[in-house]
Design a protein around this motif. Structure first.
Motif, PDB file in Angstrom:
ATOM      1  N   HIS A 191       7.417   4.585  -8.226  1.00  0.00           N
ATOM      2  CA  HIS A 191       5.961   4.289  -8.065  1.00  0.00           C
ATOM      3  C   HIS A 191       5.512   5.688  -7.874  1.00  0.00           C
ATOM      4  N   PRO A 192       4.042   5.716  -8.233  1.00  0.00           N
ATOM      5  CA  PRO A 192       3.420   6.960  -8.116  1.00  0.00           C
ATOM      6  C   PRO A 192       3.488   7.675  -6.791  1.00  0.00           C
ATOM      7  N   LYS A 193       3.423   6.831  -5.911  1.00  0.00           N
ATOM      8  CA  LYS A 193       3.540   7.561  -4.497  1.00  0.00           C
ATOM      9  C   LYS A 193       5.093   8.115  -4.297  1.00  0.00           C
ATOM     10  N   GLU A 194       6.055   7.528  -4.741  1.00  0.00           N
ATOM     11  CA  GLU A 194       7.315   7.959  -4.553  1.00  0.00           C
ATOM     12  C   GLU A 194       7.421   9.143  -5.480  1.00  0.00           C
ATOM     13  N   PHE A 195       6.815   9.153  -6.567  1.00  0.00           N
ATOM     14  CA  PHE A 195       6.827  10.255  -7.421  1.00  0.00           C
ATOM     15  C   PHE A 195       6.130  11.530  -6.809  1.00  0.00           C
ATOM     16  N   GLU A 196       5.289  11.368  -6.287  1.00  0.00           N
ATOM     17  CA  GLU A 196       4.691  12.409  -5.631  1.00  0.00           C
ATOM     18  C   GLU A 196       5.502  12.967  -4.238  1.00  0.00           C
ATOM     19  N   PHE A 197       6.075  12.238  -3.759  1.00  0.00           N
ATOM     20  CA  PHE A 197       7.212  12.525  -2.478  1.00  0.00           C
ATOM     21  C   PHE A 197       8.361  13.349  -3.079  1.00  0.00           C
ATOM     22  N   ILE A 198       8.777  13.043  -4.107  1.00  0.00           N
ATOM     23  CA  ILE A 198       9.913  13.526  -4.773  1.00  0.00           C
ATOM     24  C   ILE A 198       9.305  14.932  -5.401  1.00  0.00           C
ATOM     25  N   ASN A 227       0.905  -1.334   0.079  1.00  0.00           N
ATOM     26  CA  ASN A 227       0.001  -0.093   0.033  1.00  0.00           C
ATOM     27  C   ASN A 227       0.672   1.022  -0.052  1.00  0.00           C
ATOM     28  N   ASP A 228       0.169   2.495  -0.129  1.00  0.00           N
ATOM     29  CA  ASP A 228       1.090   3.556  -0.391  1.00  0.00           C
ATOM     30  C   ASP A 228       1.698   4.049   1.105  1.00  0.00           C
ATOM     31  N   ASP A 229       1.162   3.655   2.052  1.00  0.00           N
ATOM     32  CA  ASP A 229       2.266   3.972   3.293  1.00  0.00           C
ATOM     33  C   ASP A 229       3.287   3.219   3.430  1.00  0.00           C
ATOM     34  N   ASP A 230       3.003   1.730   3.019  1.00  0.00           N
ATOM     35  CA  ASP A 230       4.406   0.996   2.909  1.00  0.00           C
ATOM     36  C   ASP A 230       5.419   1.590   1.782  1.00  0.00           C
ATOM     37  N   VAL A 231       5.067   1.951   0.796  1.00  0.00           N
ATOM     38  CA  VAL A 231       5.854   2.576  -0.086  1.00  0.00           C
ATOM     39  C   VAL A 231       6.636   3.655   0.435  1.00  0.00           C
ATOM     40  N   VAL A 232       5.985   4.430   0.815  1.00  0.00           N
ATOM     41  CA  VAL A 232       6.585   5.708   1.453  1.00  0.00           C
ATOM     42  C   VAL A 232       7.528   5.331   2.429  1.00  0.00           C
ATOM     43  N   GLN A 233       7.150   4.366   3.536  1.00  0.00           N
ATOM     44  CA  GLN A 233       8.062   3.872   4.583  1.00  0.00           C
ATOM     45  C   GLN A 233       9.466   3.300   3.985  1.00  0.00           C
ATOM     46  N   SER A 234       9.091   2.529   2.875  1.00  0.00           N
ATOM     47  CA  SER A 234      10.183   1.970   2.244  1.00  0.00           C
ATOM     48  C   SER A 234      11.393   3.046   1.341  1.00  0.00           C
ATOM     49  N   PHE A 235      10.724   3.911   0.902  1.00  0.00           N
ATOM     50  CA  PHE A 235      11.488   4.876   0.211  1.00  0.00           C
ATOM     51  C   PHE A 235      12.083   5.662   1.297  1.00  0.00           C
ATOM     52  N   LEU A 236      11.582   6.144   2.494  1.00  0.00           N
ATOM     53  CA  LEU A 236      12.355   6.804   3.428  1.00  0.00           C
ATOM     54  C   LEU A 236      13.561   5.952   3.905  1.00  0.00           C
ATOM     55  N   ASN A 237      13.009   4.775   4.222  1.00  0.00           N
ATOM     56  CA  ASN A 237      14.074   3.922   4.904  1.00  0.00           C
ATOM     57  C   ASN A 237      15.275   3.755   3.817  1.00  0.00           C
ATOM     58  N   GLU A 238      15.047   3.708   2.582  1.00  0.00           N
ATOM     59  CA  GLU A 238      16.062   3.728   1.632  1.00  0.00           C
ATOM     60  C   GLU A 238      17.058   4.735   1.624  1.00  0.00           C
ATOM     61  N   ILE A 239      16.340   5.834   1.770  1.00  0.00           N
ATOM     62  CA  ILE A 239      17.220   7.108   1.763  1.00  0.00           C
ATOM     63  C   ILE A 239      18.190   7.003   2.858  1.00  0.00           C
ATOM     64  N   CYS A 240      17.689   6.757   4.033  1.00  0.00           N
ATOM     65  CA  CYS A 240      18.305   6.808   5.406  1.00  0.00           C
ATOM     66  C   CYS A 240      19.453   5.582   5.175  1.00  0.00           C
ATOM     67  N   CYS A 241      18.888   4.707   4.628  1.00  0.00           N
ATOM     68  CA  CYS A 241      20.240   3.477   4.502  1.00  0.00           C
ATOM     69  C   CYS A 241      21.184   4.058   3.113  1.00  0.00           C
TER      70      CYS A 241
END
Length: 119
Positions: free
Chosen positions: A71-78, A2-16
């Motif tokens: 992913h569309p949600k990642e695009f939104e965040f970028i 889901n979108d929340d999981d996508v966002v959390q994964s994206f933020l975690n990737e940035i932190c890693c």
């Protein structure tokens, strides 16, 4: 995912990828994922302001590469929480240093929202 999981994964990737960003994101309310992304944009401008151009370019290159297969949600965040927030409250000098170094796709997103270059 889901979108929340996508966002959390994206933020975690940035932190890693950029461990120094984790501290900035951890300073934000856990539920404010948008503020976490804005903190990454702020870190980019801080790097410009401090003369750490190489680090700022690493952040920008990472975000530019994410746009290739996003992913569309990642695009939104970028787009909304990183690019639109770039140079917010930055000094004129920081904008003059940073603007020419913004990669093409990110620059296009910035111009689509702001309508003008960061000056």
């Amino acid at each position: 995912m889901n979108d929340d999981d996508v966002v959390q994964s994206f933020l975690n990737e940035i932190c890693c990828t950029f461990p120094e960003i984790k501290l900035l994101m951890d300073d934000q309310d856990e539920s404010m994922t948008t503020s976490k992304m804005e903190a990454f944009a702020d870190a980019t401008c801080t790097a410009f302001a401090n003369g750490n151009i190489g680090l700022a370019q690493k952040y920008l290159s990472y975000m530019e590469q994410k746009l290739i297969d996003v992913h569309p949600k990642e695009f939104e965040f970028i787009d909304v929480y990183y690019v639109e927030h770039l140079f917010w409250q930055a000094s004129r000098a920081t904008k003059e240093i940073g603007w020419p170094l913004i990669p093409t796709k990110l620059k296009t997103l910035y111009l689509n929202f702001h309508g003008t270059i960061a000056t």
